[in-house]
Enzyme design. Structure first.
Site, PDB file in Angstrom:
ATOM      1  N   THR A  39       0.838  -1.209   0.000  1.00  0.00           N
ATOM      2  CA  THR A  39       0.000   0.000   0.000  1.00  0.00           C
ATOM      3  C   THR A  39       0.874   1.260   0.000  1.00  0.00           C
ATOM      4  O   THR A  39       0.573   2.232  -0.692  1.00  0.00           O
ATOM      5  CB  THR A  39      -0.915   0.001   1.245  1.00  0.00           C
ATOM      6  OG1 THR A  39      -1.525  -1.268   1.353  1.00  0.00           O
ATOM      7  CG2 THR A  39      -1.978   1.067   1.141  1.00  0.00           C
ATOM      8  N   HIS A  42       1.981   1.912  -3.378  1.00  0.00           N
ATOM      9  CA  HIS A  42       0.923   2.563  -4.169  1.00  0.00           C
ATOM     10  C   HIS A  42       0.923   4.072  -3.908  1.00  0.00           C
ATOM     11  O   HIS A  42       0.781   4.870  -4.833  1.00  0.00           O
ATOM     12  CB  HIS A  42      -0.458   1.999  -3.819  1.00  0.00           C
ATOM     13  CG  HIS A  42      -0.729   0.666  -4.431  1.00  0.00           C
ATOM     14  ND1 HIS A  42      -0.566   0.422  -5.770  1.00  0.00           N
ATOM     15  CD2 HIS A  42      -1.153  -0.495  -3.891  1.00  0.00           C
ATOM     16  CE1 HIS A  42      -0.874  -0.844  -6.016  1.00  0.00           C
ATOM     17  NE2 HIS A  42      -1.224  -1.416  -4.891  1.00  0.00           N
ATOM     18  N   HIS A  60       2.749   2.071   8.419  1.00  0.00           N
ATOM     19  CA  HIS A  60       1.888   1.485   9.459  1.00  0.00           C
ATOM     20  C   HIS A  60       2.399   0.147   9.986  1.00  0.00           C
ATOM     21  O   HIS A  60       1.805  -0.414  10.891  1.00  0.00           O
ATOM     22  CB  HIS A  60       0.470   1.299   8.907  1.00  0.00           C
ATOM     23  CG  HIS A  60       0.431   0.436   7.689  1.00  0.00           C
ATOM     24  ND1 HIS A  60       0.537   0.953   6.421  1.00  0.00           N
ATOM     25  CD2 HIS A  60       0.349  -0.892   7.539  1.00  0.00           C
ATOM     26  CE1 HIS A  60       0.505  -0.042   5.545  1.00  0.00           C
ATOM     27  NE2 HIS A  60       0.399  -1.174   6.201  1.00  0.00           N
ATOM     28  N   GLU A  61       3.494  -0.375   9.441  1.00  0.00           N
ATOM     29  CA  GLU A  61       3.984  -1.701   9.882  1.00  0.00           C
ATOM     30  C   GLU A  61       5.143  -1.526  10.852  1.00  0.00           C
ATOM     31  O   GLU A  61       6.267  -1.896  10.563  1.00  0.00           O
ATOM     32  CB  GLU A  61       4.440  -2.507   8.670  1.00  0.00           C
ATOM     33  CG  GLU A  61       3.341  -2.739   7.654  1.00  0.00           C
ATOM     34  CD  GLU A  61       3.756  -3.652   6.505  1.00  0.00           C
ATOM     35  OE1 GLU A  61       4.919  -4.093   6.469  1.00  0.00           O
ATOM     36  OE2 GLU A  61       2.905  -3.909   5.652  1.00  0.00           O
ATOM     37  N   CYS A  90     -15.257   4.373  14.469  1.00  0.00           N
ATOM     38  CA  CYS A  90     -16.110   5.450  14.989  1.00  0.00           C
ATOM     39  C   CYS A  90     -16.885   5.027  16.234  1.00  0.00           C
ATOM     40  O   CYS A  90     -17.264   5.869  17.051  1.00  0.00           O
ATOM     41  CB  CYS A  90     -17.070   5.939  13.900  1.00  0.00           C
ATOM     42  SG  CYS A  90     -18.448   4.815  13.560  1.00  0.00           S
ATOM     43  N   CYS A  96     -19.771  -1.154  13.695  1.00  0.00           N
ATOM     44  CA  CYS A  96     -19.165  -1.046  15.030  1.00  0.00           C
ATOM     45  C   CYS A  96     -20.092  -1.629  16.086  1.00  0.00           C
ATOM     46  O   CYS A  96     -19.656  -2.347  16.984  1.00  0.00           O
ATOM     47  CB  CYS A  96     -18.854   0.412  15.364  1.00  0.00           C
ATOM     48  SG  CYS A  96     -17.324   1.025  14.632  1.00  0.00           S
ATOM     49  N   CYS A 104     -15.310  -0.969  10.371  1.00  0.00           N
ATOM     50  CA  CYS A 104     -16.151   0.194  10.662  1.00  0.00           C
ATOM     51  C   CYS A 104     -16.491   0.916   9.360  1.00  0.00           C
ATOM     52  O   CYS A 104     -15.654   1.030   8.474  1.00  0.00           O
ATOM     53  CB  CYS A 104     -15.368   1.129  11.597  1.00  0.00           C
ATOM     54  SG  CYS A 104     -16.006   2.811  11.669  1.00  0.00           S
TER      55      CYS A 104
END
Ligand SMILES: [Zn+2]
Ligand SMILES: [Zn+2]
Length: 339
Positions: A39, A42, A60-61, A90, A96, A104
């Site tokens: 990602t 990308h 994020h890893e 949320c 959720c 979510c």
């Protein structure tokens, strides 16, 4: 502290920033390593500029150490080793309320929709953290996020010991899915088109099929005594992969869509769903339990991190690291050393 901002045009700008004080409910973590995800690549290519915008810290890893704790946060101490489950839900939408917070309807993905991990210090909600054993290697811990993806995929498939499993696509996620499926008791075959990735899959102990040389669907039926694979993971995100998934699946087989196919819709052989009563399962990100399972698998050595991590680069060299990884046929997981 240093932070790498995605600045468009396949580049990052590394700047000096002031570390943010954690507000109530937040924690500041010192990032050790952050893996480069498909990602992120990308984003690098500009495909996600509308969502990510430029001038954002992505990533994020990551693995990290707790550096400061905001008011009201319990269960963490400065110096704790942690990983981030980079999801913000949320709490109010229908999904959720049913407990499906990882899907979510207003889900924000940290490091795409918000600031991320490619920086020395990251201040973020404490509910996203999972604690690690104090002696766990933090380079290996950077593989927990993608391993959690694989744990979620395998949980969706509900693999039973002894079932035949085909993984279509032997990149980092495909191989992680293969390792987690094997640990769940599956007899795993990996199909791939790259010679390098086939070799890595074999080194990890998997039977392989070269999808350029054989008809994978037919081979699976031969290998399984005219039965087919009870479980198929489509990880390649290609039309040939989508063709193979229905060809290889046994009667009542379960197919898990792991590869993200956006844009053009692939053709799917729906007749085979009727004929063999197949099931198609979606799988997106992970739940808290998948993270705990991923931590356990890496700690126990069930995931061969040494083979998957092919290089580690400094944060200052992040643009070079993305360029080097881009289209590199012999790279698996590149990590950025953030501090
Ligand atoms: Zn990722
Ligand atoms: Zn929600």
């Amino acid at each position: 502290m240093k932070a790498a901002y995605y600045s468009g045009n396949q580049s990052f700008t590394v700047r000096d920033d002031q570390p943010k004080e954690p507000a109530a409910g937040e924690v500041r973590i010192k990032i050790a390593y952050c893996g480069i995800c498909g990602t992120d690549m990308h984003v690098f290519h500009g495909v996600m500029d509308a969502r990510v915008t430029t001038n954002r810290v992505i990533g994020h890893e990551c693995s990290a150490v707790v550096d400061a704790i905001g008011a009201g946060v319990e269960g963490f101490a400065v110096g704790d080793q942690v990983v981030v489950r980079p999801l913000s839900h949320c709490g109010e939408c229908a999904a959720c309320k049913k407990g499906y917070i990882h899907v979510c309807q207003n889900l924000k993905f940290l490091g795409l929709d918000t600031e991320g991990a490619m920086q020395e210090m990251w201040t973020l909600p404490a509910h996203t953290l999972h604690k690690l054993p104090a002696d766990m290697r933090l380079d290996y811990a950077a593989l927990i996020e993608p391993t959690a993806v694989a744990c979620h995929d395998v949980a969706r498939a509900n693999i039973q010991p002894g079932e035949d499993v085909l993984v279509i696509g032997g990149g980092p996620i495909g191989l992680l899915v293969a390792m987690v499926a094997k640990q769940a008791g599956g007899n795993v075959v990996v199909s791939e088109v790259s010679d390098y990735r086939l070799k890595v899959a074999e080194k990890l102990g998997f039977k392989t099929l070269n999808a350029l040389k054989v008809n994978v669907g037919e081979e699976i039926w031969k290998m399984t005594g005219d039965k087919g694979a009870e479980v198929v993971f489509e990880v390649s995100a290609t039309q040939p992969g989508v063709d193979t998934m229905t060809e290889a699946a046994a009667v009542r087989g379960r197919i898990v869509m792991v590869g993200i196919i956006g844009g053009r819709k692939p053709e799917v052989d729906l007749f085979k769903f009727f004929w063999r009563e197949l099931q198609l399962l979606g799988a997106r990100v992970y739940e808290a339990a998948d993270y705990e399972k991923a931590i356990e698998m890496i700690v126990s050595g069930a995931i061969d991190c040494e083979t998957l991590i092919t290089d580690i680069q400094e944060l200052e060299d992040i643009t070079k690291a993305f360029q080097a990884l881009d289209g590199n046929a012999t790279a698996m997981k590149s990590l950025i050393k953030c501090s």
